[in-house]
Design a protein around this motif. Structure first.
Motif, short mmCIF file in Angstrom:
data_model
loop_
_atom_site.label_atom_id
_atom_site.label_comp_id
_atom_site.label_asym_id
_atom_site.label_seq_id
_atom_site.Cartn_x
_atom_site.Cartn_y
_atom_site.Cartn_z
N THR A 1 -3.57 8.13 -1.30
CA THR A 1 -4.91 8.30 -0.71
C THR A 1 -4.86 8.37 0.81
O THR A 1 -5.88 8.14 1.47
N PRO B 1 -11.81 4.69 3.45
CA PRO B 1 -11.53 3.57 2.53
C PRO B 1 -12.29 3.65 1.22
O PRO B 1 -11.72 3.43 0.14
N ALA B 2 -13.60 3.96 1.27
CA ALA B 2 -14.39 3.99 0.04
C ALA B 2 -13.90 5.09 -0.90
O ALA B 2 -13.74 4.89 -2.11
N ASP C 1 -10.47 4.16 -2.42
CA ASP C 1 -10.57 3.21 -3.54
C ASP C 1 -11.07 3.90 -4.80
O ASP C 1 -10.60 3.62 -5.91
N LEU D 1 -8.22 6.09 -6.29
CA LEU D 1 -7.20 5.25 -6.91
C LEU D 1 -7.70 4.68 -8.24
O LEU D 1 -6.95 4.64 -9.23
N ALA D 2 -8.97 4.28 -8.27
CA ALA D 2 -9.53 3.75 -9.52
C ALA D 2 -9.55 4.81 -10.61
O ALA D 2 -9.24 4.53 -11.78
N THR E 1 1.90 1.60 -0.82
CA THR E 1 0.73 1.71 0.05
C THR E 1 0.82 0.72 1.20
O THR E 1 1.56 -0.27 1.13
N ARG F 1 -2.20 -0.42 2.29
CA ARG F 1 -3.48 -1.10 2.14
C ARG F 1 -3.41 -2.17 1.06
O ARG F 1 -2.71 -2.02 0.07
N THR G 1 -6.45 -3.36 -0.18
CA THR G 1 -7.68 -3.23 -0.95
C THR G 1 -7.45 -2.36 -2.17
O THR G 1 -6.60 -1.47 -2.17
N GLY G 2 -8.20 -2.63 -3.23
CA GLY G 2 -8.11 -1.85 -4.45
C GLY G 2 -6.91 -2.16 -5.31
O GLY G 2 -6.59 -1.38 -6.21
N ASP H 1 -6.56 -4.99 -7.19
CA ASP H 1 -6.85 -5.98 -8.23
C ASP H 1 -6.43 -5.49 -9.62
O ASP H 1 -6.21 -6.30 -10.52
#
Length: 572
Positions: free
Chosen positions: A510, A515-516, A519, A522-523, A538, A540, A542-543, A545
């Motif tokens: 990504t 950022p939004a 995420d 990636l989801a 990565t 980052r 974030t994302g 979890d």
């Protein structure tokens, strides 16, 4: 006992089998060309020797017509033979390049310049194998047998002397030439590949090398490889000259032996001249056999490098990568990689367990060893220490920490198709886009994909709106130059998603997105890969979890590792 197709030569020549009658025709034309040359020398010698006795012109008319016919026929046969042989070999090489390209798309090598060397100079060795080795050997062998058979009509003793001379100059010397050339030529292909890597590093990395003051070191390394390559080639040239000189001398000795034998057998003077000149002409065949044997030895290294990539299943070329069933289990134990002996290892003592369906995120600063880890997982490089294994799923542990049965793992080595899982690939840092349409770039991953498959992959990669607006046939420019950085990255990601490998490797998929959006993309990719293995590299946190484990690399070592709770604790 292994069949002929299991060897290096067999794995290459299997591509010639569908074209076998074309090659047979080309071989017969080549033999006809050599026979016409030999016959021309013999007929011209007979004509000159006979004309010296001033016979009636009618007695020479057949020989005159024969000389003219052979002179013209030799040129025509040579031209047609070249057309036929090159047509057949180019058809064969096209298939070889397609198979190698499929292999490189599936599992790219560690260095792009090495891929270029394999696609160009190494594949050229396949062409040389046919044009400059096998066809000349077959043609020379047929003509030599015909020459000895013809000499039998003159006198069996003369034929025996000619046979002995041809065996020495056409069999023994070529074997010696190949043996002398093999030692040095085994280093030619790796040296040429290393020199190609040096050239690409210096040209494409000029700005970075200058910024870090590393250009002199890289130039010195390139000069060292160039000097070593020149030294090996000079040594091969000296050996070639010595063997060629010996072959020329032995050809003359054979001609004198044939002449002496013919004199002792009381053959007519005209036949003495014909046999002597024809023997010298036949000796020229030995030089072509020497060149063929030498070239065969020189290209062995390239043929091995080509054969390493020719074990790709035919479905990879015809239908794209096979649909995965999630049955790959990879494991690293104390794995280490060192690119240079005088530098710190790129990876050191890394443990990683990737059973079917597991998702692992790898984070760390630039230069931490993340891309090297992906190269190790793709099979582009082999570990210098520790082990990399592919475990049979039937005996593989279902969770981290359970020891597999002894002998369950199979060592993985670079480009070992029999041991390495066939579908471990993804979006790597140097993913290349070709100067073609979006459709063509996507179809590299699965040539049989429908437009619906292509659009679905684009939507998963966050490129759906752009493709809906521009279509699949818009051209992307050289290396995606007509696209923005984010669009280029998402198109490469869509290709990786479409390939649908058993283990999907993602290197900063990504990058270039906000950022939004990053995420969300990636989801979507992880949702598409439900139940299948994913390794994400990565910067980052974030994302993450949705990942089963997060591995922190720094300086080539695993500094930390944790699960979702670790991510939340570190601000993910």
């Amino acid at each position: 006992m292994k069949g002929w197709r299991d060897g290096v030569m067999g794995r290459v020549l299997v591509f010639a089998y569908p074209l076998r009658w074309r090659f047979v025709g080309a071989g017969l034309l080549a033999a006809g060309t050599e026979a016409a040359g030999l016959g021309l020398m013999a007929a011209a010698t007979w004509l000159l020797a006979t004309a010296a006795g001033q016979p009636p012109l009618i007695a020479l008319s057949v020989a005159i017509v024969l000389v003219r016919a052979l002179a013209i026929g030799r040129g025509v046969l040579r031209y047609v033979e070249r057309l036929a042989s090159h047509d057949a070999v180019l058809r064969m090489v096209t298939e070889v390049r397609a198979r190698i390209f499929a292999a490189l798309v599936d599992r790219p090598p560690a260095r792009r310049a090495d891929a270029l060397s394999r696609m160009v100079s190494d594949v050229d060795a396949v062409q040389d194998l046919v044009i400059r080795v096998l066809l000349p050997m077959a043609a020379a062998g047929l003509v030599a047998v015909a020459a000895v058979g013809t000499a039998l009509f003159a006198d069996p003793a003369v034929a025996g002397v000619l046979l002995a001379g041809l065996l020495i100059t056409g069999v023994a010397l070529p074997l010696l030439a190949a043996r002398l050339a093999r030692h040095g030529s085994a280093r030619l292909a790796p040296l040429r590949a290393a020199y190609a890597v040096d050239t690409v590093d210096l040209v494409h990395g000029a700005a970075d090398l200058a910024a870090f003051g590393a250009r002199p070191a890289y130039e010195a390394r390139g000069r060292a490889h160039a000097d070593e390559l020149a030294r090996v080639e000079r040594a091969l040239a000296r050996r070639s000259f010595a063997v060629d000189a010996a072959a020329t001398a032995l050809g003359g000795v054979t001609a004198m032996a044939v002449l002496a034998t013919a004199l002792s057998r009381g053959l007519p003077g005209v036949w003495l001249a014909v046999l002597a000149v024809a023997t010298i002409a036949a000796g020229e065949l030995a030089l072509s056999l020497l060149a063929a044997a030498r070239k065969g030895a020189e290209i062995q290294g390239s043929l091995h490098r080509v054969a390493e990539l020719l074990d790709v299943p035919e479905t990879a070329v015809a239908d794209g990568l096979p649909v995965p069933d999630g049955s790959v289990h990879l494991r690293l134990r104390g794995a280490g990689v060192r690119y240079r002996t005088d530098a710190a290892p790129a990876l050191h003592d890394v443990d990683l367990d990737l059973p079917p369906g597991r998702r692992i995120a790898v984070v760390g600063p630039s230069g931490a060893g993340k891309s090297t880890l992906l190269a190790l997982l793709t099979g582009a490089i082999s570990p210098d220490s520790g082990s990399a294994t592919s475990l049979p799923v039937a005996t593989a542990p279902s969770r981290v920490g359970v020891t597999a049965p002894p002998g369950a793992g199979t060592p993985i080595t670079a480009f070992d198709r029999e041991r390495w899982p066939a579908a471990v690939t993804g979006l790597l840092a140097d993913a290349h886009l070709f100067h073609a349409s979006v459709r063509d770039n996507l179809l590299l991953a699965r040539p049989g994909a429908t437009d619906e498959d292509l659009l679905a992959a684009c939507r998963t990669a966050g490129l759906g709106d752009w493709v809906d607006a521009h279509g699949l046939d818009v051209r992307v420019g050289e290396d995606g130059a007509e696209l923005s950085g984010g669009q280029r990255q998402r198109l490469a990601l869509a290709r990786a998603v479409l390939a649908d490998p058993q283990v999907l490797l993602l290197d900063e998929p990504t990058e270039g997105l906000d950022p939004a959006q990053a995420d969300a993309v990636l989801a979507d990719v992880l949702a598409h890969r439900a139940g299948r293995s994913v390794v994400l590299v990565t910067h980052r946190l974030t994302g993450l979890d949705a990942f089963d484990e997060v591995v922190v690399l720094d300086g080539g070592r695993v500094k930390e590792r944790g699960t979702q709770g670790w991510v939340r604790a570190h601000g993910g």
